[in-house]
Design an enzyme around this catalytic site. Structure first.
Site, PDB file in Angstrom:
ATOM      1  N   GLY A 260      24.046  19.875  24.594  1.00 21.49           N
ATOM      2  CA  GLY A 260      23.313  18.940  25.459  1.00 21.49           C
ATOM      3  C   GLY A 260      24.187  18.127  26.394  1.00 21.49           C
ATOM      4  N   PRO A 303      28.081  23.194  23.008  1.00 25.77           N
ATOM      5  CG  PRO A 303      30.091  22.838  24.141  1.00 25.77           C
ATOM      6  CD  PRO A 303      29.515  22.974  22.769  1.00 25.77           C
ATOM      7  N   GLY A 304      26.579  24.419  26.025  1.00 27.69           N
ATOM      8  CA  GLY A 304      26.399  25.605  26.856  1.00 27.69           C
ATOM      9  C   GLY A 304      26.673  25.217  28.302  1.00 27.69           C
ATOM     10  NE  ARG A 305      22.590  21.189  31.061  1.00 27.57           N
ATOM     11  CZ  ARG A 305      21.395  21.631  31.440  1.00 27.57           C
ATOM     12  NH1 ARG A 305      21.194  21.990  32.681  1.00 27.57           N
ATOM     13  NH2 ARG A 305      20.399  21.694  30.583  1.00 27.57           N
ATOM     14  NE  ARG A 342      18.676  24.064  35.086  1.00 23.99           N
ATOM     15  CZ  ARG A 342      18.923  22.846  35.497  1.00 23.99           C
ATOM     16  NH1 ARG A 342      19.344  22.656  36.742  1.00 23.99           N
ATOM     17  NH2 ARG A 342      18.764  21.816  34.714  1.00 23.99           N
ATOM     18  CE1 TYR A 346      13.100  23.190  32.245  1.00 26.83           C
ATOM     19  CE2 TYR A 346      15.015  23.905  33.479  1.00 26.83           C
ATOM     20  CZ  TYR A 346      14.167  24.053  32.419  1.00 26.83           C
ATOM     21  OH  TYR A 346      14.383  25.052  31.517  1.00 26.83           O
ATOM     22  CB  CYS A 373       5.070  35.114  47.667  1.00 27.58           C
ATOM     23  SG  CYS A 373       5.698  36.204  48.926  1.00 27.58           S
ATOM     24  CD  GLU A 374       4.884  31.022  42.637  1.00 26.59           C
ATOM     25  OE1 GLU A 374       4.591  29.830  42.413  1.00 26.59           O
ATOM     26  OE2 GLU A 374       4.616  31.962  41.881  1.00 26.59           O
ATOM     27  CE1 TYR A 402      20.537  27.178  28.909  1.00 24.24           C
ATOM     28  CE2 TYR A 402      21.660  25.266  29.822  1.00 24.24           C
ATOM     29  CZ  TYR A 402      21.298  26.039  28.741  1.00 24.24           C
ATOM     30  OH  TYR A 402      21.723  25.681  27.485  1.00 24.24           O
TER      31      TYR A 402
END
Ligand code: LLP
Length: 444
Positions: A260, A303-305, A342, A346, A373-374, A402
């Protein structure tokens, strides 16, 4: 002749540590000119800087060893799983977490040592668990009562006793996006301490012949810009461990307060230093053990991020520019929510840098839109950029975690190429998908 002073890269703290404005006045990473890389590999392309990945691995292991000598760092491979990366992680002496059979397959492809792998996830399947046991995985973190029974049965069939951690939920809000908050009561993850489920899990797991419970795990959410939630959660979970020791002689040999740790996406919101996370977490573990007379467990953080986020930079080519007078200017690029969901998911914010004039002042506020297309396919809203034209290259730093792992083939778009740079050399570590890849699974 006076030495030529090098132009400073604005927002350098968001970019890889090797990022610079090179002699041509253009963005360079790992000694490679980014515009040249875009020319060679096409766009969108994700560029990962090996030096930054190694630097972050060392920051983590160094900071935690300093504060808590019996500690380990395990990279959360969901942030970006790739065999070439796994090799770097292993060389730096970190362990690795996986959450699916697919991430386990990446670890296996890299020959990652099984003993240093931990298998997480709230609903691991029978086949995945079997594959993990066959590989001789070091730890499995159990997340549900269903899994206690399932894993005990599979380990029994294979005639072994598996080391496991129990994931508990401490009911603590880490003040991050609700979609990435995990340690609160209303969460699908872990055994709640508050409801008594965690105590029941300790009892059931201890009574399972083929499970060897070695410790407790929790993960609050991601990214955490505050340190206080770790302190509170560590205290609460160690309190629970002490109670379990009194009641059931439970021994906490390993303790894992999750990952985190945050990174900077925009200059206005920078995270605490890794050393501060280490200090806070180590102090909380020591204080909790002191308070209850518990022997100090070995500590693992995952940790990843924070390991790969800053190392990765996404590069896009500008296509159409649509100016709606008095309303907004849309600058469309050749990627978007297909390679970085992301912002849409988010509301995440990103910084935008012009690749061939990275030091130029921003003169115009624009919105960087994707090609999907959004209407929600926007990578960065209201960012200031220098004069910009179709064909220009834009870089989004802090894109290493991510983005690629959550990429999709929406609109049948090909997922981007990924390049690892180091000391002036660039190596393709994932090629861009082709139409043939996209059609490979269709059954005619
Ligand atoms: N450990 C567990 C059990 C986790 O679930 C996670 C992340 C981590 C460690 C690593 O967290 P990190 O250090 O990377 O923050 N897709 C979201 C993030 C989801 C994180 C899921 N779990 C995003 O793009 O922000």
């Amino acid at each position: 002749m006076p030495a030529r002073t090098q132009t400073k890269l604005p927002a350098a703290g968001l970019f890889p540590i090797t990022a610079e404005v090179n002699a041509k006045g253009r963005l360079a990473i790992g000694g490679c000119d980014v515009a040249d890389l875009a020319g060679k590999f096409g766009t969108p392309v994700y560029i990962y800087d090996e030096a930054t990945i190694r630097h972050m691995c060392r920051e983590f292991t160094g900071a935690f060893k300093k504060e808590y000598p019996d500690s380990r760092v395990s990279y959360s491979s969901k942030a970006f799983a790739n065999p070439a990366l796994a090799k770097v992680i292993e060389e730096e002496g970190l362990g690795m977490d996986v959450v699916t059979g697919g991430e386990l397959a990446v670890a296996k492809a890299a020959g990652f040592p099984a003993a240093h792998l931990n298998f997480h996830g709230n609903n691991k399947g029978r086949q995945e668990l079997g594959e993990a046991l066959d590989y001789g995985i070091g730890r499995i973190t159990i997340d549900s009562f269903h899994e206690i029974g399932l894993l005990n049965a599979i380990a029994g069939e294979k005639k072994l006793r598996q080391d496991v951690m129990l994931r508990v939920s401490p009911s603590i809000d880490p003040h991050t996006h609700l979609l990435t908050t995990t340690g609160i009561l209303d969460s699908k993850f872990g055994f709640s301490i508050e409801t008594g489920a965690a105590e029941e899990a300790v009892k059931q797991a201890a009574a399972s012949e083929h499970l060897n419970v070695i410790g407790l795990h929790f993960h609050l959410g991601s990214p955490l810009f505050e340190l206080e939630p770790y302190t509170q959660a560590v205290a609460y979970v160690l309190d629970f461990a002490a109670k379990m020791r009194r009641k059931y002689r439970f021994q906490l040999k390993e303790f894992n307060p999750g990952g985190g740790m945050a990174i900077g996406y925009i200059r206005e919101k920078m995270p605490p230093a890794i050393a501060e996370y280490a200090r806070e977490i180590a102090a909380a573990v020591r204080a909790g053990c002191d308070a209850h007379g518990l022997p100090e467990p070995s500590l693992t953080v995952e940790p990843g991020r924070a390991i790969v986020g800053r190392a990765g930079v996404a590069v896009y080519t500008v296509g159409g520019i649509k100016d709606i007078p008095g309303v907004r200017t849309y600058v469309s690029v050749d990627g978007g929510m297909g390679d970085n969901i992301r912002p849409a998911l988010y509301g995440s914010k990103y910084t935008v840098t012009h690749v061939t004039k990275p030091a130029a002042r921003g003169v115009k506020t624009v919105t960087i839109a994707g090609k999907f297309c959004e209407s929600g396919d926007v990578l960065a809203r209201d960012v200031k950029v220098p004069a910009i034209a179709s064909g220009d290259l834009l870089a989004l730093p802090a894109s290493g975690a991510y983005c690629v792992p959550m990429a999709s083939n929406y609109n049948m778009a090909s997922r981007p190429a990924i390049v690892l740079v180091n000391k002036g050399k660039a190596r393709l570590i994932r090629r861009r998908e082709t139409y043939a890849d996209l059609l490979a699974t269709a059954v005619m």
